[in-house]
Design a protein around this motif. Structure first.
Motif, mmCIF file in Angstrom:
data_model
loop_
_atom_site.group_PDB
_atom_site.id
_atom_site.type_symbol
_atom_site.label_atom_id
_atom_site.label_comp_id
_atom_site.label_asym_id
_atom_site.label_seq_id
_atom_site.Cartn_x
_atom_site.Cartn_y
_atom_site.Cartn_z
ATOM 1 N N THR A 94 0.797 -1.235 0.000
ATOM 2 C CA THR A 94 0.000 0.000 0.000
ATOM 3 C C THR A 94 0.828 1.284 0.000
ATOM 4 O OG1 THR A 94 -0.154 -0.104 2.414
ATOM 5 C CG2 THR A 94 -1.949 -1.113 1.145
ATOM 6 N N ASN A 95 2.135 1.196 0.292
ATOM 7 C CA ASN A 95 2.948 2.414 0.401
ATOM 8 C C ASN A 95 3.521 2.827 -0.955
ATOM 9 O OD1 ASN A 95 4.496 4.577 1.163
ATOM 10 N ND2 ASN A 95 5.922 3.399 2.441
ATOM 11 N N ARG A 96 2.718 3.539 -1.716
ATOM 12 C CA ARG A 96 3.125 3.998 -3.040
ATOM 13 C C ARG A 96 4.283 4.994 -2.942
ATOM 14 N NH1 ARG A 96 1.561 8.346 -6.387
ATOM 15 N NH2 ARG A 96 1.764 7.890 -8.638
ATOM 16 N N GLU A 97 4.242 5.853 -1.930
ATOM 17 C CA GLU A 97 5.274 6.881 -1.793
ATOM 18 C C GLU A 97 6.655 6.266 -1.601
ATOM 19 O OE1 GLU A 97 2.375 6.885 -0.245
ATOM 20 O OE2 GLU A 97 1.459 8.501 -1.435
ATOM 21 N N GLY A 98 6.733 5.210 -0.784
ATOM 22 C CA GLY A 98 8.009 4.542 -0.549
ATOM 23 C C GLY A 98 8.546 3.915 -1.823
ATOM 24 N N TYR A 99 7.647 3.334 -2.594
ATOM 25 C CA TYR A 99 8.044 2.723 -3.870
ATOM 26 C C TYR A 99 8.583 3.769 -4.828
ATOM 27 C CZ TYR A 99 7.482 0.672 -8.526
ATOM 28 O OH TYR A 99 7.695 0.258 -9.825
ATOM 29 N N LEU A 100 7.877 4.899 -4.962
ATOM 30 C CA LEU A 100 8.298 5.950 -5.886
ATOM 31 C C LEU A 100 9.616 6.582 -5.443
ATOM 32 C CD1 LEU A 100 4.899 7.713 -6.675
ATOM 33 C CD2 LEU A 100 6.160 6.042 -8.061
ATOM 34 N N LYS A 101 9.824 6.681 -4.141
ATOM 35 C CA LYS A 101 11.077 7.227 -3.623
ATOM 36 C C LYS A 101 12.251 6.337 -4.015
ATOM 37 C CE LYS A 101 13.263 8.805 0.669
ATOM 38 N NZ LYS A 101 13.130 8.920 2.144
ATOM 39 N N LEU A 102 12.066 5.027 -3.868
ATOM 40 C CA LEU A 102 13.125 4.080 -4.238
ATOM 41 C C LEU A 102 13.323 4.079 -5.751
ATOM 42 C CD1 LEU A 102 15.143 1.901 -3.376
ATOM 43 C CD2 LEU A 102 13.304 0.211 -3.583
ATOM 44 N N ARG A 103 12.233 4.162 -6.496
ATOM 45 C CA ARG A 103 12.338 4.184 -7.963
ATOM 46 C C ARG A 103 13.096 5.418 -8.433
ATOM 47 N NH1 ARG A 103 7.043 4.502 -11.783
ATOM 48 N NH2 ARG A 103 7.343 6.716 -11.310
ATOM 49 N N ASN A 104 12.807 6.556 -7.843
ATOM 50 C CA ASN A 104 13.511 7.785 -8.212
ATOM 51 C C ASN A 104 14.990 7.692 -7.882
ATOM 52 O OD1 ASN A 104 11.195 9.012 -9.171
ATOM 53 N ND2 ASN A 104 10.725 10.019 -7.224
ATOM 54 N N VAL A 119 14.236 -5.344 -6.195
ATOM 55 C CA VAL A 119 13.239 -4.977 -5.184
ATOM 56 C C VAL A 119 12.108 -4.163 -5.816
ATOM 57 C CG1 VAL A 119 12.828 -3.664 -3.067
ATOM 58 C CG2 VAL A 119 14.859 -5.109 -3.268
ATOM 59 N N LEU A 120 12.471 -3.237 -6.690
ATOM 60 C CA LEU A 120 11.451 -2.447 -7.386
ATOM 61 C C LEU A 120 10.505 -3.358 -8.176
ATOM 62 C CD1 LEU A 120 13.542 0.573 -8.723
ATOM 63 C CD2 LEU A 120 11.667 0.685 -7.063
ATOM 64 N N ILE A 121 11.064 -4.325 -8.862
ATOM 65 C CA ILE A 121 10.244 -5.253 -9.642
ATOM 66 C C ILE A 121 9.266 -5.994 -8.738
ATOM 67 C CG2 ILE A 121 10.336 -7.369 -11.034
ATOM 68 C CD1 ILE A 121 13.060 -6.330 -12.084
ATOM 69 N N CYS A 122 9.722 -6.360 -7.549
ATOM 70 C CA CYS A 122 8.861 -7.088 -6.611
ATOM 71 C C CYS A 122 7.628 -6.291 -6.220
ATOM 72 C CB CYS A 122 9.644 -7.450 -5.347
ATOM 73 S SG CYS A 122 10.938 -8.680 -5.594
ATOM 74 N N TYR A 123 7.762 -4.949 -6.204
ATOM 75 C CA TYR A 123 6.649 -4.087 -5.778
ATOM 76 C C TYR A 123 5.987 -3.363 -6.940
ATOM 77 C CZ TYR A 123 8.012 -4.988 -0.978
ATOM 78 O OH TYR A 123 8.282 -5.613 0.215
ATOM 79 N N ALA A 124 6.417 -3.660 -8.162
ATOM 80 C CA ALA A 124 5.856 -3.004 -9.338
ATOM 81 C C ALA A 124 4.579 -3.702 -9.806
ATOM 82 C CB ALA A 124 6.889 -2.997 -10.470
#
Length: 278
Positions: A94-104, A119-124
């Motif tokens: 549910t934490n979209r912000e954390g995902y986008l922070k790591l992606r950036n 890790v990004l792929i796991c949450y994408a």
């Protein structure tokens, strides 16, 4: 053989052959020195092949780097890195912000760390792999669905342990670089190229062209080793005649693509085959 006995890649690769392994692998030669996985993808085939050496090749450099990283490092070390990243960015379904922070962070860093991409792929979204024209990872967040869950963790551990016990070489080159290579007598070439005319994501922006298709066929027709080609006669309309004209064997496979991402209205009419020159 029960398909559950086969190791499954921790990468969700479109067109992966894990479900077809019980039909494909028995058709391979029994004694293989070097297994060349020309379009390695998620490595579902190569990881399960019995060979003295496995050469994994793919044009997608970030994927090559992920697999090479897993092969080079101990399982516990990688799991520790993953867990620290999940904790640091508070990654969850549910934490979209954390995902986008790591992606950036990944996209802005000069050195692209393979484990961050994994890790990004796991949450994408759908655990898919996609980059934009600038080379940036641009998959959206997989809200409520994607995470490094216990099932994926166990799959990762099994895959990591298996790949660490294999003599693997990783290359990132166009398949045409293998034309004219003097393979050994008991080497084996396996080709699972992007399917011609398919609407899968790997065929966006031009993708697999007729020139690519013709060059691969020419390479196989002049190869000095045994080879196998995975493909689909539904989308590749001239492949059947080509195989028959050269006297190759066409093995028809039983399959269903109900869960895949090919974006076709009627997936039941796919004609999955394995073509061999022996």
């Amino acid at each position: 053989m029960d398909k559950q006995k086969y190791i499954k890649s921790p990468l969700n690769y479109v067109g992966g052959k894990h479900k077809l392994l019980p039909q494909i692998l028995p058709l391979f030669p029994k004694n293989i020195n070097t297994f060349i996985d020309l379009f390695g993808g998620g490595f579902n085939v190569g990881i399960n092949v019995s060979a003295k050496e496995v050469v994994y090749n793919d044009l997608n450099l970030p994927v090559v780097q992920i697999l090479e990283y897993i092969h080079r490092n101990k399982t516990d070390k990688i799991l520790s890195e993953i867990d620290k990243m999940v904790e640091q960015y508070d990654l969850s379904k549910t934490n979209r912000e954390g995902y986008l922070k790591l992606r950036n962070q990944f996209n802005e860093s000069e050195f692209k760390q393979p484990i961050i991409l994994y890790v990004l792929i796991c949450y994408a979204f759908n655990n898919q792999i996609r980059f934009n024209s600038k080379g940036e990872f641009n998959m959206p967040f997989g809200k409520d669905k994607s995470s490094f869950n216990p099932t994926l963790r166990e799959r990762f551990i099994e895959f990591s342990e298996a790949i660490s016990n294999k003599d693997c070489k990783f290359t990132n080159t166009d398949f045409r670089e293998f034309i004219g290579v003097a393979f050994g007598e008991n080497d084996f070439l396996y080709c699972d190229p992007p399917y011609f005319n398919s609407m899968a994501t790997y065929n966006e922006n031009g993708g697999w062209t007729m020139t690519n298709e013709e060059d691969l066929r020419s390479m196989l027709a002049t190869s000095n080793v045994k080879w196998a080609l995975s493909n689909n006669l539904k989308t590749n309309l001239t492949l059947k005649n080509w195989a028959e004209d050269h006297g190759y064997k066409i093995h028809y496979l039983s399959t269903s693509y109900r869960n895949c991402n090919y974006q076709k209205k009627d997936k039941t009419k796919d004609i999955e085959v394995l073509i061999t020159n022996y």
